[in-house]
Design an enzyme around this catalytic site. Structure first.
Site, PDB file in Angstrom:
ATOM      1  N   LEU A  37     -23.959 -24.025  -3.129  1.00 44.02           N
ATOM      2  CA  LEU A  37     -24.581 -22.716  -3.314  1.00 44.02           C
ATOM      3  C   LEU A  37     -25.521 -22.357  -2.170  1.00 44.02           C
ATOM      4  O   LEU A  37     -26.224 -23.208  -1.629  1.00 44.02           O
ATOM      5  CB  LEU A  37     -25.340 -22.687  -4.644  1.00 44.02           C
ATOM      6  CG  LEU A  37     -24.474 -22.963  -5.881  1.00 44.02           C
ATOM      7  CD1 LEU A  37     -25.335 -22.910  -7.141  1.00 44.02           C
ATOM      8  CD2 LEU A  37     -23.313 -21.984  -5.996  1.00 44.02           C
ATOM      9  N   HIS A  38     -25.509 -21.090  -1.813  1.00 42.85           N
ATOM     10  CA  HIS A  38     -26.367 -20.568  -0.740  1.00 42.85           C
ATOM     11  C   HIS A  38     -26.961 -19.248  -1.203  1.00 42.85           C
ATOM     12  O   HIS A  38     -26.765 -18.827  -2.359  1.00 42.85           O
ATOM     13  CB  HIS A  38     -25.552 -20.416   0.551  1.00 42.85           C
ATOM     14  CG  HIS A  38     -24.259 -19.676   0.372  1.00 42.85           C
ATOM     15  ND1 HIS A  38     -24.214 -18.335   0.039  1.00 42.85           N
ATOM     16  CD2 HIS A  38     -22.962 -20.095   0.428  1.00 42.85           C
ATOM     17  CE1 HIS A  38     -22.949 -17.956  -0.057  1.00 42.85           C
ATOM     18  NE2 HIS A  38     -22.169 -19.006   0.157  1.00 42.85           N
ATOM     19  N   HIS A  41     -24.789 -16.729  -3.130  1.00 39.98           N
ATOM     20  CA  HIS A  41     -24.656 -17.018  -4.570  1.00 39.98           C
ATOM     21  C   HIS A  41     -25.954 -16.647  -5.304  1.00 39.98           C
ATOM     22  O   HIS A  41     -25.912 -16.113  -6.411  1.00 39.98           O
ATOM     23  CB  HIS A  41     -24.373 -18.504  -4.793  1.00 39.98           C
ATOM     24  CG  HIS A  41     -23.093 -18.996  -4.178  1.00 39.98           C
ATOM     25  ND1 HIS A  41     -23.081 -19.862  -3.111  1.00 39.98           N
ATOM     26  CD2 HIS A  41     -21.797 -18.762  -4.488  1.00 39.98           C
ATOM     27  CE1 HIS A  41     -21.824 -20.140  -2.787  1.00 39.98           C
ATOM     28  NE2 HIS A  41     -21.022 -19.483  -3.608  1.00 39.98           N
ATOM     29  N   ASP A 154     -15.916 -11.354  -0.646  1.00 40.75           N
ATOM     30  CA  ASP A 154     -14.495 -11.571  -0.934  1.00 40.75           C
ATOM     31  C   ASP A 154     -13.933 -10.253  -1.484  1.00 40.75           C
ATOM     32  O   ASP A 154     -13.701 -10.110  -2.681  1.00 40.75           O
ATOM     33  CB  ASP A 154     -14.345 -12.704  -1.951  1.00 40.75           C
ATOM     34  CG  ASP A 154     -14.895 -14.018  -1.416  1.00 40.75           C
ATOM     35  OD1 ASP A 154     -14.138 -14.785  -0.829  1.00 40.75           O
ATOM     36  OD2 ASP A 154     -16.117 -14.244  -1.550  1.00 40.75           O
ATOM     37  N   SER A 189     -21.407 -18.431   3.721  1.00 38.27           N
ATOM     38  CA  SER A 189     -20.229 -19.015   3.085  1.00 38.27           C
ATOM     39  C   SER A 189     -20.466 -20.515   2.948  1.00 38.27           C
ATOM     40  O   SER A 189     -21.095 -21.131   3.820  1.00 38.27           O
ATOM     41  CB  SER A 189     -18.988 -18.788   3.959  1.00 38.27           C
ATOM     42  OG  SER A 189     -17.945 -19.656   3.568  1.00 38.27           O
TER      43      SER A 189
HETATM   44  P1  AMP Z   1     -17.402 -19.050  -3.893  1.00 41.18           P
HETATM   45  O1  AMP Z   1     -18.330 -20.119  -4.343  1.00 41.18           O
HETATM   46  O2  AMP Z   1     -17.178 -19.008  -2.421  1.00 41.18           O
HETATM   47  O3  AMP Z   1     -16.126 -19.009  -4.704  1.00 41.18           O
HETATM   48  O4  AMP Z   1     -18.151 -17.677  -4.213  1.00 41.18           O
HETATM   49  C1  AMP Z   1     -18.611 -17.381  -5.494  1.00 41.18           C
HETATM   50  C2  AMP Z   1     -19.041 -15.942  -5.544  1.00 41.18           C
HETATM   51  O5  AMP Z   1     -20.097 -15.731  -4.609  1.00 41.18           O
HETATM   52  C3  AMP Z   1     -17.915 -14.969  -5.163  1.00 41.18           C
HETATM   53  O6  AMP Z   1     -17.970 -13.828  -6.007  1.00 41.18           O
HETATM   54  C4  AMP Z   1     -18.252 -14.622  -3.740  1.00 41.18           C
HETATM   55  O7  AMP Z   1     -17.790 -13.348  -3.346  1.00 41.18           O
HETATM   56  C5  AMP Z   1     -19.766 -14.649  -3.778  1.00 41.18           C
HETATM   57  N1  AMP Z   1     -20.285 -14.853  -2.428  1.00 41.18           N
HETATM   58  C6  AMP Z   1     -19.997 -15.878  -1.586  1.00 41.18           C
HETATM   59  N2  AMP Z   1     -20.609 -15.700  -0.396  1.00 41.18           N
HETATM   60  C7  AMP Z   1     -21.301 -14.530  -0.503  1.00 41.18           C
HETATM   61  C8  AMP Z   1     -22.136 -13.789   0.390  1.00 41.18           C
HETATM   62  N3  AMP Z   1     -22.374 -14.204   1.634  1.00 41.18           N
HETATM   63  N4  AMP Z   1     -22.678 -12.642  -0.053  1.00 41.18           N
HETATM   64  C9  AMP Z   1     -22.424 -12.189  -1.312  1.00 41.18           C
HETATM   65  N5  AMP Z   1     -21.654 -12.846  -2.197  1.00 41.18           N
HETATM   66  C10 AMP Z   1     -21.097 -13.994  -1.799  1.00 41.18           C
END
Ligand code: AMP
Length: 285
Positions: A37-38, A41, A154, A189
């Site tokens: 998580l960043h 998230h 995304d 990301s």
């Molecule tokens: P993930 O863990 O990559 O599957 O992402 C989980 C959720 O966080 C998804 O809805 C992504 O679109 C969102 N997300 C990931 N990176 C970002 C970001 N930089 N800014 C906004 N939402 C993000």
């Protein structure tokens, strides 16, 4: 469910906890993630915190959305750190199931959104959105949230999930959240930490290329071919990056446009070694 995060790994436990919360009249917000998580998230968790009484963050690296040659095994995992991040961002409950828990028995049901998944990431990652839609459907069925939060980072995933929710008459409201970026413009990301130092230095070219495109459109350029060329010229400033795609598509149907009219999505994907990065922006003409 206050004063610290509750961590659950079985569907039965999550259902019981959320049933109990709903019986008290609590509204449930769900933030589906794959962990590592960043701040991106966290922005989703904070948005959920502001609009719901109980915030569930699912952390599940979903095997069915990775292709056989993709980075499933290398995907970063650190559940201890993630739980601390959820706590700080205001989440109440972490749902961290195993793959066996999520795909128990002879799992044989898949959710497939057609059309919207043909281009962009769908073309480069066959089966990806089938895996995403299936796991999101399952998470919605398990948590039955009032709202579920997804990032515009995304963009195709968001459009596909919105369509799926509409087509399947899902009760949950899908909430879109803006892209969160590093100071140098790189979209946050979980994969960024896997970039080599040289690639990390070059990766902000993705966002620079999108800003070049925005400037061109704002100055009156309407030809996708011209904007596409300018994007590729900027991406060439990142020689370690190999372009997967650059596409200019209608924001609603995600099909390529020759002329930029109305609201369009400009999306790109670039590989730095085995790390594939995506970014996007919307333009309105
Ligand atoms: P993930 O863990 O990559 O599957 O992402 C989980 C959720 O966080 C998804 O809805 C992504 O679109 C969102 N997300 C990931 N990176 C970002 C970001 N930089 N800014 C906004 N939402 C993000």
């Amino acid at each position: 469910m206050s004063g610290g995060v509750t961590c659950l790994s079985t569907i039965v436990e999550v259902r019981a906890a959320l049933d109990e919360a709903r019986a008290r009249g609590a509204r449930v917000g769900l933030v589906p993630t794959m962990g590592a998580l960043h701040e991106g998230h966290c922005s989703l968790i904070r948005a959920a915190r502001a609009e719901n009484d109980v915030v569930v963050v699912s952390i599940f690296v979903n095997p069915t959305q990775f292709g056989p040659t993709e980075d499933f095994t290398k995907y970063p995992r650190d559940i201890g750190a993630d739980v601390r991040v959820v706590d700080e961002a205001g989440g109440d409950l972490v749902f961290n199931p195993s793959a066996e828990e999520m795909y128990a028995g002879d799992h044989s049901t898949w959710v497939d959104v057609q059309g919207l998944t043909d281009g962009l990431c769908g073309r480069s990652r066959p089966g990806h959105f089938r895996g995403v839609c299936t796991v999101v459907t399952k998470l919605l069925a398990i948590c039955q949230p009032e709202r579920a939060y997804f990032g515009e980072k995304d963009a195709q995933q968001l459009a596909v999930i919105q369509r799926m929710a509409r087509d399947l008459n899902t009760r949950t409201k899908i909430v879109a959240c803006p892209i969160v970026r590093e100071a140098d413009g790189l979209a946050m990301s979980s994969r960024n930490i896997r970039l080599s130092p040289e690639s990390r230095t070059q990766a902000p070219a993705l966002n620079r290329a999108l800003r070049v495109a925005q400037t061109l459109v704002a100055a009156g350029e309407r030809r996708s071919s011209v904007v596409d060329k300018a994007i590729r010229a900027t991406l060439a400033e990142a020689p370690l990056g190999e372009i997967d795609y650059v596409e200019i598509v209608g924001a609603e149907n995600l099909t390529p446009v020759e002329t930029i009219v109305g609201t369009c999505l400009i999306a790109l994907a670039v590989r730095f070694g085995d790390v594939r990065l995506i970014d996007n922006t919307r333009v309105t003409a």
